[in-house]
Design an enzyme around this catalytic site. Structure first.
Site, short mmCIF file in Angstrom:
data_model
loop_
_atom_site.label_atom_id
_atom_site.label_comp_id
_atom_site.label_asym_id
_atom_site.label_seq_id
_atom_site.Cartn_x
_atom_site.Cartn_y
_atom_site.Cartn_z
N GLU A 161 -31.89 -27.28 -0.63
CA GLU A 161 -32.61 -25.97 -1.18
C GLU A 161 -33.68 -25.24 -2.22
O GLU A 161 -34.49 -24.95 -2.21
CB GLU A 161 -31.18 -24.42 -1.31
CG GLU A 161 -30.33 -24.43 -0.87
CD GLU A 161 -28.57 -25.26 -0.94
OE1 GLU A 161 -29.05 -26.86 -0.43
OE2 GLU A 161 -27.88 -25.06 -1.44
N ASN A 178 -35.57 -45.98 -5.05
CA ASN A 178 -36.51 -44.86 -4.51
C ASN A 178 -37.10 -43.99 -5.37
O ASN A 178 -37.75 -42.84 -4.08
CB ASN A 178 -36.25 -45.19 -3.14
CG ASN A 178 -38.17 -44.96 -2.35
OD1 ASN A 178 -39.12 -44.67 -2.49
ND2 ASN A 178 -37.13 -43.97 -1.46
N ILE A 204 -54.25 -45.16 5.33
CA ILE A 204 -53.71 -46.83 5.55
C ILE A 204 -52.26 -46.10 6.89
O ILE A 204 -51.13 -46.56 6.73
CB ILE A 204 -52.92 -45.49 4.14
CG1 ILE A 204 -53.54 -45.92 2.76
CG2 ILE A 204 -51.14 -46.56 4.25
CD1 ILE A 204 -53.95 -47.27 2.60
N GLY A 205 -52.43 -45.07 7.46
CA GLY A 205 -52.29 -44.58 8.87
C GLY A 205 -51.68 -43.39 8.79
O GLY A 205 -52.00 -42.74 9.99
N HIS A 247 -51.04 -37.94 -3.74
CA HIS A 247 -49.59 -37.47 -3.93
C HIS A 247 -49.91 -35.78 -4.68
O HIS A 247 -49.08 -35.51 -5.24
CB HIS A 247 -49.39 -37.78 -5.11
CG HIS A 247 -48.54 -39.90 -4.00
ND1 HIS A 247 -49.34 -40.94 -4.79
CD2 HIS A 247 -47.64 -39.97 -3.24
CE1 HIS A 247 -48.48 -41.79 -4.01
NE2 HIS A 247 -48.37 -42.00 -3.80
N1 GLN Z 1 -48.02 -45.73 7.31
C1 GLN Z 1 -47.69 -45.57 6.63
C2 GLN Z 1 -48.61 -43.97 6.53
O1 GLN Z 1 -49.46 -43.57 6.39
C3 GLN Z 1 -47.36 -45.54 4.79
C4 GLN Z 1 -47.37 -45.04 4.34
C5 GLN Z 1 -46.11 -45.80 2.48
O2 GLN Z 1 -46.91 -46.51 2.35
N2 GLN Z 1 -45.47 -44.77 2.23
O3 GLN Z 1 -48.22 -42.48 6.45
ZN ZN Z 2 -47.72 -45.94 0.74
#
Ligand code: GLN
Ligand code: ZN
Length: 748
Positions: free
Chosen positions: A16, A119, A424-425, A688
């Site tokens: 929530e 994490n 990065i993907g 981020h």
């Molecule tokens: N390949 C993943 C992405 O691009 C890598 C994510 C990550 O490093 N947390 O979302």
């Molecule tokens: Zn990352």
């Protein structure tokens, strides 16, 4: 005996807090409504803990974003620029957490860092030359009073001064001793005010004590607490977690703390320390129920431990805050014979109570039931797999030819421009993407319709990537819910909760899958979509996998075999996937090890023997069989790597990208110093935060990178995947990134 916990998950049973806070971010709710919601959630959690029967309940473990950031605001550890912007206190708080870009100005988010070996991520406080450290906030008092008004006496929790200092970034020229003195005054003021309000106890969290400590650090700690505890009437619980306190135990027991909290799960050596002697006038808050994993507590083991400790005043507790486990198993749909093996936060409260009852001689049935659980065979073990692992030799961990030879070969093969650009993907997981997947999961749309949708997303983003001239493309990961769960779903031995969310940072959560049994790849996982994407373009599309260490570190691991053994099982599975991709025409394969650092022991002295000596080879096992011309990429994020640079080089990838922008590119010096061989893509902007970096900003960053890393080694990319971002900001930022590269290339 009595029971306590040292923190409770604040996101709520159904996340929530996340949904409500995000509504506020989207201006769909005002500050009063958000505050009122926070209040109702705190009340709900306090009552829940109280109703469970746990004796002492913490307060101020709640946060709208991060408790370290709360502590920074409480003590005025905020950058000066914040004073110049006309925002409410709440919005200033969120501005430091997430960045602010709007009509009132432009504030960059403070660096976000990994919270010890978890994490969870905290926002690093900053102390500038002009920072006027003093008690200015009221959160800790307000929440104490709030609970009291509900008839609940709580023990307020706050990050202790030593750890706060340890986690803060001090500007050059800041006098450390003066900071310490100001901290002592400010914490004293907190004590005084809490005492006035009627609080008997305060919990000071000092997790930094479980790291290796130098004699200077021990002296610093001692100095702080001698001043802080002098003539103090409030009872101070000094709480540690995530490891043992072997360097400072003698000092701790000599100081006038009323209680000391120790972790007996991760802090294996704490037992021997306590056995050397624990003062009769102090309370030992014994962290015996694992606050980080989801398995049931083995009562007999715990009872034996308590007997061996042989301490008079013990309070039963969790090894760390329950922040790191999901809320409850109640909403899970696992069959009973599976569910009975799990305890999430709420169930851990029951475990504390049951243990306490058994100790009081009243829980024989509970003890018997618990013992029965631990003698059951959960699944049939895969003997062939354990044999395969036992037979591994050095050759299985070594890729040939060596890096230098591969580099020459690959440069010729790919013929890329200098400063090759890539991402990065993942691309944004929009509402539409998530809803479509949800519909598919609920079988409201057919496999064909879902596949068509994913294919259309890929087509759209391939075209867009081409339009801004990115060199190496990605398919965007639209088919994935999460970089670990997606893989786990195609591996045997994995279980998935419905609602097992754990806070990762701010309003973001992760839902770690559970490693239940032996892990084997059941079918190809990523081949279909990688192959599809590659067939749609002449440019190279990177294959995208998650590495074994990250899959392990972002799962709840088994407790019946070693982490090494589990990781190698996963490594074999991912190795099969890598070879499958290669056989299907994928020439570059990125194997993400985002969480490589996560389980790195907090003590440097344990790094290699306990972790890196198997974690790095596990990564090498995954790619050691590929051809020389297949380029292996890896990616890491969120954490500091400066001290493990050489280990990272030994992963023997061809290219690595990593998060760097929030940490001010400090890592670059270290790359230079250690003569890093792997090609590198230090993230050129922070993903981020929703903020769009300008072309000039990115150009500057790239220029800084080029002063440290040789041109021919550098790749250009954002610092992580873009799945959490919106489409407009993603496109604007990436277009600025390729624009910046074009300009720099012109000048070369
Ligand atoms: N390949 C993943 C992405 O691009 C890598 C994510 C990550 O490093 N947390 O979302
Ligand atoms: Zn990352």
């Amino acid at each position: 005996m009595t029971t306590t916990i040292i923190g409770f998950p604040r996101i709520g049973e159904q996340r929530e807090l996340k949904y409500t806070t995000e509504k506020y971010f989207r201006h769909e709710m005002n500050a009063e409504e958000l505050e009122a919601f926070g209040k109702s959630l705190r009340q709900k959690h306090w009552n829940l803990i109280k109703d469970s029967g746990v004796d002492t309940i913490p307060s101020n473990d709640f946060s709208f974003y991060d408790t370290t950031l709360d502590t920074a605001f409480l003590l005025n550890l905020v950058p000066e620029v914040l004073a110049t912007i006309e925002l409410s206190d709440l919005d200033k708080y969120f501005a430091l957490a997430r960045g602010y870009q709007g009509e009132k100005g432009d504030i960059k988010a403070r660096p976000m860092k990994k919270w010890f070996n978890t994490n969870y991520h905290y926002i690093a406080p900053k102390i500038e030359l002009n920072t006027d450290i003093q008690l200015v906030g009221t959160k800790i008092f307000d929440e104490y009073v709030e609970a009291k008004e509900l008839g609940i006496e709580t023990r307020p929790v706050i990050l202790g001064p030593y750890s706060l200092l340890h986690l803060s970034e001090l500007d050059e020229g800041v006098n450390r001793q003066a900071v310490i003195e100001a901290f002592v005054v400010a914490y004293k003021a907190v004590f005084t005010r809490l005492t006035t309000l009627g609080a008997e106890w305060i919990q000071l969290d000092e997790p930094a004590l479980v790291k290796d400590l130098t004699s200077d650090e021990i002296a610093e700690f001692e100095g702080i607490y001698q001043s802080l505890l002098a003539d103090e009437t409030i009872k101070v619980l000094l709480q540690t977690y995530f490891g043992d306190v072997r360097d400072i135990y003698e000092t701790l027991i000599a100081l006038p703390f009323a209680g000391i909290g120790l972790d007996f799960i991760e802090g294996i050596q704490n037992k021997a320390l306590v056995q050397k002697g624990f003062p009769k006038d102090k309370i030992l808050v014994a962290g015996v129920v694992n606050g980080k994993n989801i398995w049931r507590n083995n009562y007999q083991t715990t009872l034996d431990l308590l007997t061996e400790l042989d301490v008079k005043n013990v309070v039963l507790s969790t090894s760390c805050s329950l922040l790191h486990v999901p809320f409850t198993t109640e909403n899970e749909t696992f069959p009973a014979e599976i569910k009975e093996h799990f305890a999430f936060a709420k169930e851990k409260l029951t475990e504390l109570l049951e243990l306490n009852a058994i100790l009081a001689g009243n829980g024989q049935d509970e003890l018997a039931a618990n013992q029965a659980l631990f003698t059951k065979e959960r699944f049939v073990k895969n003997k062939a797999l354990s044999q395969k692992i036992a037979n591994l030799t050095e050759k299985d961990f070594t890729r040939t030819p060596a890096f230098a030879e591969r580099e020459v070969l690959q440069k010729a093969q790919f013929n890329l421009p200098v400063l090759p650009t890539t991402t990065i993907g993942s691309f944004p997981q929009t509402k539409e993407v998530k809803q479509t997947r949800a519909k598919f999961t609920r079988q409201e749309i057919t496999q064909e319709a879902y596949d068509n949708y994913i294919a259309a997303q890929i087509d759209d983003w391939l075209a867009w990537q081409t339009s801004i001239d990115l060199d190496i493309l990605v398919h965007g990961e639209f088919e994935r819910n999460d970089m670990v769960e997606y893989f786990g779903q195609n591996l045997s031995g994995y279980l998935f909760s419905q609602n097992g969310w754990v806070q990762s940072y701010g309003t973001r959560g992760v839902k770690p899958p559970i490693i239940w049994g032996d892990v084997v790849r059941e079918q190809a996982i990523t081949v279909k979509w990688s192959q599809y994407a590659q067939s749609q373009t002449d440019k190279i599309v990177k294959g995208m996998l998650t590495g074994p260490v990250t899959i392990l570190n972002w799962s709840f691991p088994r407790e019946d075999i070693s982490l090494r053994e589990s990781t190698l099982q996963i490594a074999f599975a991912i190795q099969e996937e890598v070879l499958d991709l290669e056989a299907n025409g994928i020439q570059m394969i990125q194997i993400d090890e985002a969480a490589l650092r996560e389980k790195l022991p907090l003590r440097k002295t344990d790094w290699y023997e306990e972790y890196l000596e198997w974690a790095i080879p596990a990564f090498r096992l995954v790619h050691n069989k590929v051809q020389a011309k297949t380029q292996i990429h890896t990616h890491m994020c969120y954490s500091e790597f400066t001290d493990i640079i050489s280990a990272i080089d030994q992963m023997d990838a061809d290219v690595i990208s990593f998060e760097a922008s929030r940490s001010n590119l400090a890592i670059l010096d270290e790359l230079q110093r250690q003569n890093f061989k792997t090609q590198v893509g230090p993230g050129v902007y922070d993903i981020h935060s929703p903020r769009v970096p300008s072309v000039e900003e990115i150009t500057q960053t790239i220029e800084t990178i080029l002063t440290k890393v040789p041109l021919e080694k550098v790749w250009i990319n954002p610092d992580c995947g873009l799945k959490t971002r919106g489409v407009p900001e993603t496109r604007a930022s990436l277009a600025n990134m390729t624009e910046a590269v074009k300009e720099i290339r012109k000048g070369l």
